[in-house]
Design a protein around this motif. Sequence first.
Motif, PDB file in Angstrom:
ATOM      1  N   MET A   1       6.059  -9.383  56.772  1.00 13.41           N
ATOM      2  CA  MET A   1       7.332  -9.618  56.295  1.00 13.41           C
ATOM      3  C   MET A   1       8.344  -9.805  57.328  1.00 13.41           C
ATOM      4  O   MET A   1       8.079  -9.051  58.365  1.00 13.41           O
ATOM      5  CB  MET A   1       7.796  -8.622  55.323  1.00 13.41           C
ATOM      6  CG  MET A   1       9.018  -8.955  54.649  1.00 13.41           C
ATOM      7  SD  MET A   1       9.534  -7.835  53.204  1.00 13.41           S
ATOM      8  CE  MET A   1       8.082  -7.678  52.272  1.00 13.41           C
ATOM      9  N   ARG A   5      14.233  -9.639  56.087  1.00 12.09           N
ATOM     10  CA  ARG A   5      13.716  -9.072  54.715  1.00 12.09           C
ATOM     11  C   ARG A   5      13.079  -7.833  54.697  1.00 12.09           C
ATOM     12  O   ARG A   5      12.598  -7.195  55.620  1.00 12.09           O
ATOM     13  CB  ARG A   5      12.919 -10.286  54.160  1.00 12.09           C
ATOM     14  CG  ARG A   5      13.372 -11.557  54.170  1.00 12.09           C
ATOM     15  CD  ARG A   5      12.863 -12.364  53.029  1.00 12.09           C
ATOM     16  NE  ARG A   5      13.473 -13.468  52.606  1.00 12.09           N
ATOM     17  CZ  ARG A   5      14.375 -13.618  51.969  1.00 12.09           C
ATOM     18  NH1 ARG A   5      15.215 -12.609  51.695  1.00 12.09           N
ATOM     19  NH2 ARG A   5      14.836 -14.830  51.522  1.00 12.09           N
ATOM     20  N   ALA A  46      10.789  -9.445  48.320  1.00 12.31           N
ATOM     21  CA  ALA A  46      11.455  -9.496  49.490  1.00 12.31           C
ATOM     22  C   ALA A  46      13.100  -9.709  49.182  1.00 12.31           C
ATOM     23  O   ALA A  46      13.417 -10.705  48.562  1.00 12.31           O
ATOM     24  CB  ALA A  46      11.143 -10.557  50.128  1.00 12.31           C
TER      25      ALA A  46
END
Length: 93
Positions: A1, A5, A46
């Motif tokens: 990720m 986020r 996210a």
Amino acid sequence: MRADRQRLDKWLWFARFAKTRSLAARLIAEGYVRVNGERAEAASKAIAVGDVITVAAAHATMAVRVLALGERRGPAPEARLLYADATGGVTPE
């Protein structure tokens, strides 16, 4: 990720909307959490700074704007810095 986020369940836990990360995941799975008006379908969703999170908890429904992504689950004053009231600041008299 990406660094800009964070997982929704992790953020809810850091911001102290849930006592445990698994409870945060359960709130999401049971449909009590919305991101930008859309029901969050997964704990792994996210989120980013500026998103509006709505949590319908047993004691109250809160809509908050994400101001920061958490680094850890700290004390309540630190957690409060992660979000701002997104309801327009209307408080009952």
